[in-house]
Design a protein around this motif. Structure first.
Motif, short mmCIF file in Angstrom:
data_model
loop_
_atom_site.label_atom_id
_atom_site.label_comp_id
_atom_site.label_asym_id
_atom_site.label_seq_id
_atom_site.Cartn_x
_atom_site.Cartn_y
_atom_site.Cartn_z
N TYR A 48 -3.87 6.71 -21.72
CA TYR A 48 -3.61 5.74 -20.64
C TYR A 48 -2.21 5.16 -20.76
O TYR A 48 -1.48 5.01 -19.77
CB TYR A 48 -4.66 4.63 -20.64
CG TYR A 48 -5.95 5.05 -20.00
CD1 TYR A 48 -6.10 5.01 -18.62
CD2 TYR A 48 -7.01 5.54 -20.75
CE1 TYR A 48 -7.27 5.42 -18.00
CE2 TYR A 48 -8.20 5.96 -20.14
CZ TYR A 48 -8.32 5.90 -18.78
OH TYR A 48 -9.47 6.33 -18.17
N MET A 78 -1.37 2.99 -6.44
CA MET A 78 -2.59 3.80 -6.54
C MET A 78 -2.60 4.79 -7.70
O MET A 78 -3.66 5.12 -8.20
CB MET A 78 -2.77 4.61 -5.26
CG MET A 78 -3.07 3.77 -4.04
SD MET A 78 -4.67 2.94 -4.15
CE MET A 78 -5.79 4.34 -3.92
N ASP A 79 -1.46 5.33 -8.06
CA ASP A 79 -1.47 6.54 -8.88
C ASP A 79 -0.60 6.51 -10.12
O ASP A 79 -0.35 7.56 -10.72
CB ASP A 79 -1.02 7.73 -8.00
CG ASP A 79 -1.94 7.94 -6.83
OD1 ASP A 79 -3.12 8.24 -7.05
OD2 ASP A 79 -1.49 7.79 -5.67
N LYS A 113 0.59 7.59 -19.56
CA LYS A 113 0.76 7.60 -18.11
C LYS A 113 1.46 6.32 -17.66
O LYS A 113 2.40 6.33 -16.87
CB LYS A 113 -0.59 7.74 -17.41
CG LYS A 113 -0.55 7.53 -15.90
CD LYS A 113 0.38 8.53 -15.21
CE LYS A 113 0.86 8.04 -13.87
NZ LYS A 113 1.81 8.98 -13.23
N ASP A 165 -9.62 8.66 -14.50
CA ASP A 165 -8.51 9.39 -15.13
C ASP A 165 -7.35 8.43 -15.35
O ASP A 165 -7.37 7.29 -14.90
CB ASP A 165 -8.13 10.62 -14.32
CG ASP A 165 -7.44 10.32 -13.01
OD1 ASP A 165 -6.70 9.32 -12.92
OD2 ASP A 165 -7.63 11.09 -12.06
N VAL A 166 -6.34 8.92 -16.04
CA VAL A 166 -5.27 8.02 -16.48
C VAL A 166 -4.34 7.59 -15.36
O VAL A 166 -3.49 6.71 -15.55
CB VAL A 166 -4.43 8.67 -17.60
CG1 VAL A 166 -5.30 8.99 -18.81
CG2 VAL A 166 -3.70 9.92 -17.11
N HIS A 167 -4.48 8.20 -14.18
CA HIS A 167 -3.58 7.83 -13.08
C HIS A 167 -3.98 6.54 -12.41
O HIS A 167 -3.20 5.96 -11.66
CB HIS A 167 -3.54 8.97 -12.05
CG HIS A 167 -3.05 10.24 -12.63
ND1 HIS A 167 -1.72 10.57 -12.65
CD2 HIS A 167 -3.69 11.26 -13.25
CE1 HIS A 167 -1.56 11.74 -13.25
NE2 HIS A 167 -2.75 12.18 -13.63
N GLN A 168 -5.22 6.14 -12.65
CA GLN A 168 -5.70 4.92 -12.03
C GLN A 168 -6.11 3.92 -13.10
O GLN A 168 -6.70 4.28 -14.12
CB GLN A 168 -6.88 5.25 -11.10
CG GLN A 168 -6.46 6.26 -10.03
CD GLN A 168 -7.27 6.16 -8.76
OE1 GLN A 168 -8.48 6.23 -8.78
NE2 GLN A 168 -6.58 5.98 -7.64
N GLY A 208 -1.07 4.54 -12.84
CA GLY A 208 -1.75 4.03 -14.03
C GLY A 208 -1.30 2.63 -14.45
O GLY A 208 -1.35 2.29 -15.63
#
Lengths: 331, 331, 331, 331
Positions: B222, A86-87, B225, D126-129, A89
């Motif tokens: 991106y 999920m988190d 991360k 955002d870059v986490h997803q 990237g």
């Protein structure tokens, strides 16, 4: 009053001191005297041989650990709400060169052998379908729940039966361990590799990948460099880790965070979406109620439309926790 | 007396202070107040708009910068002895998903338009051969030599003519800049992205990727991360960078290192294998001579069988440099 | 008169017949009766156990073989002018997930143990440098020269000593074998995997990856599917391979091509840049001379500015070869 | 009587003839006269400009098309039961360098704008997803159902609104088109790239990637070579494609297969799990019933524990279809 996350809390004073004590020049990378002590220090903590690599982030720790177990054409079984899914990237896709995450369900973001079997049993053993090569569990889970030793043992037995590696994402391993009574070995169980988190627990930028299958570490060392995670002044990361282990600072920090969470949970009753077994509280809570809390100065994240996530940290002031529990009780 | 490398030197006191000043909780990742100042601070330094990302290592900086310019099926032109080719454990192959490094020759590990053309001109424009997409140059070069502004301009012109991106590995950008007179913009020239190194110059674990083509930064965020390089307490990295820019600390640190190197170079005469334009000295030096130096307490690396590499740092004591220069003169 | 390449020649009638004989429906992929015979047929040819996978192209064969030996963080030692380095559009970077090709020199594009050592001996055994995991040699070489059995044995001994896999790109294995006397086992030597080419030798679109280390084939089967190379009507590829093995068609085709090349080479004298040991002739030849040849109806590729490459095929008409040899003699 | 799959059926006689007509030597790769006609031939069929690449398999076609639209850090929205997710051995992970498949639900394995929004709307920007970059739909779907033109238009509108590429996996495009009335342009709708399948429809080993966004083809050409899918005798693949387009053979073959499926479906009544709109029939059917059918000589696959999958092909004999429909009616 900050209950947004533990991931941006201040660094514990003991770690500042340890880093400054490591300031004299030493060998670069992980050749320094501090880094050299890690295997032994963690080995003593877990009561078994291990090989330990520092890295700056949990994402790197998880992915390097998994990349040592899973070939590019393989798969990793994890919970549908796991951090790696999920988190991060897409970091597992990067580090594992396109290997596949295979998603299982489970209460409170915990896996069970049955849930795992539901996913992997239908996979035909042929080249048209990606085959599982490892299982990754999260201790404490994404919803702050701890695997009990027998639960890990059961998953480990399944992993061994199917020839799968077993990884534990321990971003909040300390909190789970504090909840379970403080025994690191019991909290980890027989996993092959553990991402042992410290950043959320008072660290600055150092996590430990603990390889209990030490052969995996040999691959991971090359992969760490290849990922640009071999810092030249690694001694500052190693110093953080050693300082955390000293006098069980990692455990006392976690106990503080858990205590604050417990304070809040104690008044939350049926609002609790999950048992509070670490430092995260997920609360049924309407938009109006959330606004009411925010108006009293509490910062936290919404969790979907009808809930809130509250996270305590090693340094959450007791009075903040008490204030929040009162505010919740008064809703 | 330590001349092994600048990559493990102590952290400058101003950086310690800046990190501690950033200790109060703030937004995680790069949402904090310090990280938010980077674009402007570097923009002021270079006199043009830029987007700046912190990362922990030069390898990550180089590879994230290049990955923003080069597709997996493309190639990067670099010197045969470039760090990305020789010393990054295959990180470009990882970050660029198998893109190819195309190796050119050149004096003192510097590229020239002619050297580049020698490599790229014979490449047929068909699918059987990997096509170049970017050029990467190193400022100062692996042998401690600085590109002059007109040299960079000539390479940039070629890059533009051929539609190639231009990246600068500035692990020792500060030393090159100090040598060239202290103008950051001149030292970088019209590159699209710069890996601006601070770790070798008194930092702890923070480098800057400076994107002058700011569109590239959007991809790089991106990718950062995804590579596990987005630290949750990024403010400690940002604080290091800002502290370095403040009052041109980066430049004064580099001047100190260069001065120490100059002291040593001044006596080395024909022993010098390359002009000393930064903080590295490559010396013709027999095994016997190297032993003699080591017996006097000087630590450094052999460079092949008949040479030595000596590196000074921001905090090399002047008396050590003087002692070494005397010892070399006495060989 | 066509001497451009063997890679676009017509398909041998026996292969057409074999494909049509396989036209009745059978199990898809490699479950059909024809595919099931490959291991045994190639095992009989080489006199040792092997596992054989068909694929459509030599690039896929080479890369799948290498990917079974080399992890993403590893390297492959090959000749600077090897096909995998020069002509496969970066396919090794793709299939090996960024592993590195390490380039050695050698006469006529052949490697020697000394040439290999020159490249791998300086590689420090640390994580900063990519470590070699396999050697790839080409039989016949890019310049049409054949490794003798003792040459392969010496390279194999080095590979074993260093723990490296050994792969042979046999795009023109048949031509090398014909030159060496027709013994397939001698021509392959103790390699771990062979890309046995048929397309250049009268095939339509089928090459064989012959794994003598059969454990490698288990990985390669997954990777073949993952690369989109597991054709559903694989029986048409298998039929080509079996037809080639039947009555040594592969060898007689190669002998025809070699004979035509020998005819031409016999008059070329000092024009020959390399010994002609297969079906390729590299000729010193000025632009004027090349034009003279072309004016007489001969088609071929320039090789740089002062040379020509002439390639014969299984079906090069004898009169064309004779005509060309006369034309060359008359230059 | 064979109802296992269409993927191993015999090759249509017209294709054999066309391949043999292409046997004379021509330029290698896709430089031959036949390959050069593809853009125009497909352009005429679809009534708009396109760039066409042949490849040997549908997996390669799908993955090369998607790789031209999606960066390694991106994602592809597809149905949970899509072939790219379930049956390609992780090929999208390989070709897209770790990009993520994002799984949506939908009746009969068809996507709808709502189903897509359910997946992509919760993704934080955002870059986490991982962010979506493309949508892939399958025509006909995995359950043999056809998207109507307005359904494709609605998905395309959503794709455009969100800046996503749109890909169609047309492994059974011909069957869908035959069902929809025979208009290729309507059947494809405004997609950016179509994997136009021929192998299941009487081909030997050639599929077409049709790029309506022709800029994407330029990348795909490099990627095709890099994936080892650029066959040197590509004219035999091109010949299959042209022969299929000639006199609408592709459509008449599909009509035959559909007619046979319709024959069977006409008696199946409530046993049908999905509408039969192509050449696949999914039938509620107990183990006993399946055994009864097999005892009468019908071959087919089980579909889970209580169902059967029956597939017809271009050359399914009418009497077989009639026999099967009688047998089903008699159950």
């Amino acid at each position: 009053m900050q209950f947004l996350s533990d991931n941006a809390a201040s660094v514990h004073p003991s770690l500042w001191a340890a880093m400054q004590a490591a300031d004299a020049p030493d060998s670069p990378y992980d050749g320094d005297a501090v880094s050299q002590q890690l295997d032994e220090a963690f080995g003593a903590l877990f009561g078994r041989e291990c090989a330990v690599l520092w890295v700056a982030t949990g994402t790197a720790a998880n992915c390097l650990a998994l990349a040592s177990m899973v070939p590019p054409h393989g798969g990793v079984l994890c919970h549908r709400e796991a951090h790696i899914e999920m988190d991060e990237g897409g970091a597992p896709g990067f580090y594992l060169h396109g290997a596949k995450l295979m998603l299982a369900d489970g209460e409170s973001a915990k896996l069970t052998p049955d849930a795992i079997r539901t996913v992997i049993d239908p996979i035909r053993n042929d080249v048209h379908q990606v085959q599982p090569h490892a299982i990754s569990i999260t201790q404490a889970s994404e919803y702050g729940c701890a695997y009990r030793p027998d639960e890990i043992a059961a998953i480990s037995a399944l992993a061994k039966e199917r020839g799968l590696g077993l990884h534990m994402d321990g971003a909040r391993f300390a909190n789970a361990c504090a909840f379970l009574g403080g025994d690191a070995a019991d909290t980890a169980g027989p996993v092959d590799a553990l991402s042992f988190g410290f950043v959320k627990n008072g660290g600055m930028g150092a996590e430990a990948i603990v390889f209990f299958d030490t052969a995996l570490a040999d691959v991971a060392r090359y992969r760490r460099k290849r990922a640009g995670h071999l810092q030249s002044k690694g001694r500052y990361l190693a110093a953080q880790l050693l300082a955390m282990l000293k006098d069980e600072l990692w455990l006392s920090n976690a106990r503080s965070a858990n205590a604050a969470a417990g304070e809040i949970a104690s008044v939350a009753g049926t609002r609790l979406m999950h048992p509070v077994e670490a430092n995260e509280i997920f609360l049924h809570c309407s938009a109006t109620e959330r606004e009411a809390l925010r108006n009293q100065g509490f910062e936290f994240y919404d969790w979907g439309t009808d809930a809130a996530r509250l996270v305590t940290a090693w340094n959450t002031p007791q009075e903040h926790a008490i204030a929040l529990s009162k505010a919740i009780a008064a809703l």
